[in-house]
Design a protein around this motif. Structure first.
Motif, PDB file in Angstrom:
ATOM      1  N   TRP A   1     -22.184   8.294  47.056  1.00  0.00           N
ATOM      2  CA  TRP A   1     -21.946   7.161  46.125  1.00  0.00           C
ATOM      3  C   TRP A   1     -22.501   7.761  44.502  1.00  0.00           C
ATOM      4  CZ3 TRP A   1     -20.638   2.594  44.771  1.00  0.00           C
ATOM      5  CH2 TRP A   1     -21.382   1.983  43.588  1.00  0.00           C
ATOM      6  N   GLY A   2     -23.278   8.833  44.486  1.00  0.00           N
ATOM      7  CA  GLY A   2     -23.586   9.559  43.338  1.00  0.00           C
ATOM      8  C   GLY A   2     -22.376   9.943  42.528  1.00  0.00           C
ATOM      9  N   ALA A   3     -21.392  10.602  43.265  1.00  0.00           N
ATOM     10  CA  ALA A   3     -20.132  11.156  42.540  1.00  0.00           C
ATOM     11  C   ALA A   3     -19.122  10.146  42.139  1.00  0.00           C
ATOM     12  CB  ALA A   3     -19.794  12.122  43.849  1.00  0.00           C
ATOM     13  N   PHE A   4     -19.096   9.343  42.789  1.00  0.00           N
ATOM     14  CA  PHE A   4     -18.433   8.075  42.889  1.00  0.00           C
ATOM     15  C   PHE A   4     -18.859   7.260  41.358  1.00  0.00           C
ATOM     16  CE2 PHE A   4     -17.303   3.410  42.980  1.00  0.00           C
ATOM     17  CZ  PHE A   4     -15.845   3.646  42.690  1.00  0.00           C
ATOM     18  N   GLU A   5     -20.233   7.067  41.529  1.00  0.00           N
ATOM     19  CA  GLU A   5     -20.590   6.420  40.329  1.00  0.00           C
ATOM     20  C   GLU A   5     -20.474   6.874  39.008  1.00  0.00           C
ATOM     21  OE1 GLU A   5     -25.247   5.028  38.348  1.00  0.00           O
ATOM     22  OE2 GLU A   5     -25.047   5.759  40.674  1.00  0.00           O
ATOM     23  N   ALA A   6     -20.508   8.407  39.001  1.00  0.00           N
ATOM     24  CA  ALA A   6     -20.291   9.015  37.986  1.00  0.00           C
ATOM     25  C   ALA A   6     -18.990   9.037  37.437  1.00  0.00           C
ATOM     26  CB  ALA A   6     -20.798  10.662  38.286  1.00  0.00           C
ATOM     27  N   VAL A   7     -18.035   9.100  38.194  1.00  0.00           N
ATOM     28  CA  VAL A   7     -16.558   9.014  37.903  1.00  0.00           C
ATOM     29  C   VAL A   7     -16.292   7.457  37.253  1.00  0.00           C
ATOM     30  CG1 VAL A   7     -14.065   8.756  38.756  1.00  0.00           C
ATOM     31  CG2 VAL A   7     -15.582  10.535  39.736  1.00  0.00           C
ATOM     32  N   LEU A   8     -16.829   6.515  38.058  1.00  0.00           N
ATOM     33  CA  LEU A   8     -16.753   4.948  37.364  1.00  0.00           C
ATOM     34  C   LEU A   8     -17.399   4.933  36.144  1.00  0.00           C
ATOM     35  CD1 LEU A   8     -15.911   2.483  38.777  1.00  0.00           C
ATOM     36  CD2 LEU A   8     -18.226   2.180  39.386  1.00  0.00           C
TER      37      LEU A   8
END
Length: 325
Positions: free
Chosen positions: A131-138
């Motif tokens: 989730w952390g990586a996706f949140e950063a992209v988001l």
């Protein structure tokens, strides 16, 4: 100045209208002429018992506006958007003018393809991986000037579930609201509304702690391996609560949903907890900010093999697009 071919406009509008909307009401109308494409709120299509102020319908129109931008970018056109251009007509939400793009990237095409594969999935989700990586992209993808993204920590999930139950409790005896839900979930195939195949059954509802309570679907118990919903929940908020704020929030909603789809994640948009002030205030307190919560989104993953719901119906193109040349 060159302008898009009418068929390009028609194809893009048809794709854009795959955007999510409150109860799949599709409260939008497009008008194309020789110079631009105009977006209007179809006020007669607003489910007023659910969406008393029409705010959710405007959010829906913001989503279709961003979907249109994405669809035209994939076709080789950049859109310049003028929002709420006519102060004498509040239903005129946007005017879009186009210029040729110098290049169409793979990302442009992928995002347009994501419009077709995105679904509103009301079943329980497994936890989203990494989730952390996706949140950063988001956070680098969305327009933070249009809406603020809050990621709710898992620790506040019980309070969020209580706010969801509070909303349903406050509407338990609202006959107009329940009649409207029944109408938008008709058990026959139409071009609008939520089909029974997309609704959760009574058994499935027991594993969802944050969800609008629709009439029960006909399925028995899908995804039994997911004991309870483990989705991440984000809130999109705005600093103000005007029609312009709602429109921009809808555009960011589109960005979030398409980015999640590209990442292989499932999504479900939630608006019931921002319809009543009591539960909306709970959501505001949980974000820890003094802004205006507009919409929540469950984001998660699906167990293999992927079990996505069928596509919901859409109105015919002739009903949503007028061409005036």
């Amino acid at each position: 100045m060159s302008t898009p071919d009418p068929q390009v406009i028609a194809d893009a509008v048809e794709l854009a209208c795959r955007a999510p909307s409150v109860h799949n009401s599709q409260p939008w109308h497009w008008v194309a002429d020789d110079r631009s494409l105009k977006l209007f709120l179809a006020t007669h299509r607003v489910p007023h018992a659910t969406d008393v102020t029409g705010r959710e319908a405007v959010i829906s129109c913001g989503a279709v506006l961003d979907h249109l931008r994405v669809a035209m970018a994939a076709a080789g056109w950049r859109g310049s958007i003028s929002r709420l251009p006519n102060p004498n007509d509040p239903s005129h939400l946007a005017t879009v003018e186009f210029s040729p793009a110098s290049f169409v990237t793979e990302a442009d095409r992928d995002r347009a393809d994501a419009i077709l594969t995105r679904r509103t999935d009301r079943l329980p989700f497994a936890a989203p991986p990494d989730w952390g990586a996706f949140e950063a992209v988001l956070r680098t993808t969305i327009d933070s000037e249009q809406a603020i993204l809050h990621v709710l920590p898992a620790s506040v999930r019980p309070q969020l579930a209580e706010a969801s139950r509070l909303t349903e409790s406050l509407r338990r005896y609202d006959s107009a609201y329940h009649a409207e839900l029944q109408w938008w979930t008709a058990d026959y195939e139409v071009s609008e509304g939520v089909p029974l195949s997309n609704l959760v059954s009574v058994a499935e509802r027991e594993r969802l702690d944050v969800a609008r309570v629709f009439p029960a679907g006909e399925q028995s118990d899908r995804r039994p391996e997911i004991q309870h919903d483990q989705s991440a929940i984000v809130v999109l908020s705005t600093w103000g609560d005007t029609r312009r704020d709602a429109l921009g929030c809808g555009e960011v909603l589109s960005e979030v949903l398409l980015e999640a789809t590209l990442a292989g994640l499932a999504t479900c948009t939630l608006t019931h907890m921002t319809e009543l002030e009591a539960s909306r205030e709970v959501v505001r307190e949980l974000t820890g900010a003094q802004d205006c919560p507009q919409v929540l989104i469950r984001i998660g993953s699906l167990p293999p093999p992927a079990q996505t719901p069928p596509a919901t119906p859409r109105r015919p193109l002739a009903d949503v697009l007028d061409v005036r040349r």
